[in-house]
Design an enzyme around this catalytic site. Structure first.
Site, PDB file in Angstrom:
ATOM      1  CB  SER A 119      -0.828   0.143   0.773  1.00 25.59           C
ATOM      2  OG  SER A 119      -2.270   0.941   1.015  1.00 25.59           O
ATOM      3  CG  ASP A 222      -7.089  -2.922  -3.457  1.00 26.68           C
ATOM      4  OD1 ASP A 222      -7.482  -1.199  -3.133  1.00 26.68           O
ATOM      5  OD2 ASP A 222      -5.519  -2.920  -2.737  1.00 26.68           O
ATOM      6  CG  HIS A 250      -5.684  -2.302  -0.076  1.00 32.45           C
ATOM      7  ND1 HIS A 250      -4.885  -1.754  -1.114  1.00 32.45           N
ATOM      8  CD2 HIS A 250      -5.548  -2.179   1.623  1.00 32.45           C
ATOM      9  CE1 HIS A 250      -4.224  -0.509  -0.883  1.00 32.45           C
ATOM     10  NE2 HIS A 250      -4.680  -0.945   0.768  1.00 32.45           N
TER      11      HIS A 250
END
EC number: 3.1.2.-
Length: 278
Positions: A119, A222, A250
């Site tokens: 991320s 995601d 995610h």
């Protein structure tokens, strides 16, 4: 580092692991266990926390509710704009270098060659790889290397020859680690800031491409996948980047078949980066 990284390949390459927004190194250690187990004979993983405290990030609660304090590499947009970019980027650099020094002081050895992140941490990993590439190119031409730390200043982070990056759910845009690239949206928390596209007006053709090997892992479910594909398509050379999409959201995949495929790709990529395991 790769997010953080085996040293020389006859020993181990050191991989640096970078956490995402509102996470920490302990959480990432757990989430990458399957990956780490399969690569332990080739790489050693070192995990680093971001310099800023944060609320829990996406997917952290409720599973890791007792795993705080939570950290981030970039502050929220409103906080960011109140902080001078130099101070922000230097806080990140010193945080990473502190982790590297602690690891070496503990008796670890080996070359830092790769970066890996999840991320926001993946965005940082890509940005460190790009900045390392930029500095190497300038040095080879005998030019002046400018950074927020000063001109031609040797630092532990930038003295490494970072060779590749593994990017889990890494969003665009890149983060600027030098004043010359401050037209990049250097402090926007892009994956949670709907305004980041207005800030990212740079044309990333040519010199702003990452030409070193990158592996992009994106879950098709995601919600930030479009930004992650943009990092792959806009900021990375087609000749040296690889995209792996999987049926997930995610998070870092833990499914055995996917992990096995990713590990094989990472080993191929490391050899592509001119490191050969003996």
């Amino acid at each position: 580092m790769v997010y953080n990284p085996t040293a020389t390949f006859h020993k181990k390459t050191l991989t640096r692991m970078k956490t995402g927004l509102g996470s920490n190194g302990d959480i990432l250690f757990i989430q990458t266990r399957a990956l780490r187990d399969q690569l332990s004979s080739s790489f050693r993983f070192v995990y680093s926390n971001g310099p800023f405290f944060s609320d829990p990030g996406p997917g952290v609660l409720p599973v890791y509710k007792d795993a705080g304090p939570f950290r981030s590499w970039l502050r929220r947009p409103l906080q960011n704009r109140a902080q001078e970019p130099r101070l922000h980027m230097e806080a990140i650099r010193k945080c990473l270098e502190g982790t590297m020094k602690e690891d070496e002081q503990s008796g670890a050895s080996g070359q830092w060659v790769g970066l890996m992140g999840f991320s926001q941490g993946a965005r940082l990993a890509a940005s460190v790889l790009f900045e390392s590439q930029r500095r190497q190119n300038i040095q080879e031409k005998g030019g002046i290397v400018r950074g927020y730390e000063g001109d031609n200043i040797e630092t532990k982070l930038w003295d490494q020859r970072w060779q590749f990056a593994v990017l889990f759910s890494g969003p665009a845009p890149l983060i600027a680690f030098c004043p010359e690239n401050d037209h990049l949206s250097s402090q926007s928390t892009a994956e949670h800031d709907p305004m980041y596209r207005a800030l990212d007006n740079v044309n990333c053709s040519g010199e702003l491409h990452i030409t070193k090997p990158t592996l992009h892992v994106i879950g098709v479910k995601d919600e930030w996948a479009p930004s992650q594909r943009e990092l792959y398509e806009k900021y990375c050379s087609k000749e040296s980047s690889t995209l792996v999409e999987w049926e997930g959201a995610h998070r870092i995949p833990i499914e055995s078949s996917i992990v096995k495929d990713l590990c094989a790709r990472i080993l191929v990529m490391s050899k592509q980066a001119d490191f050969v395991e003996s």
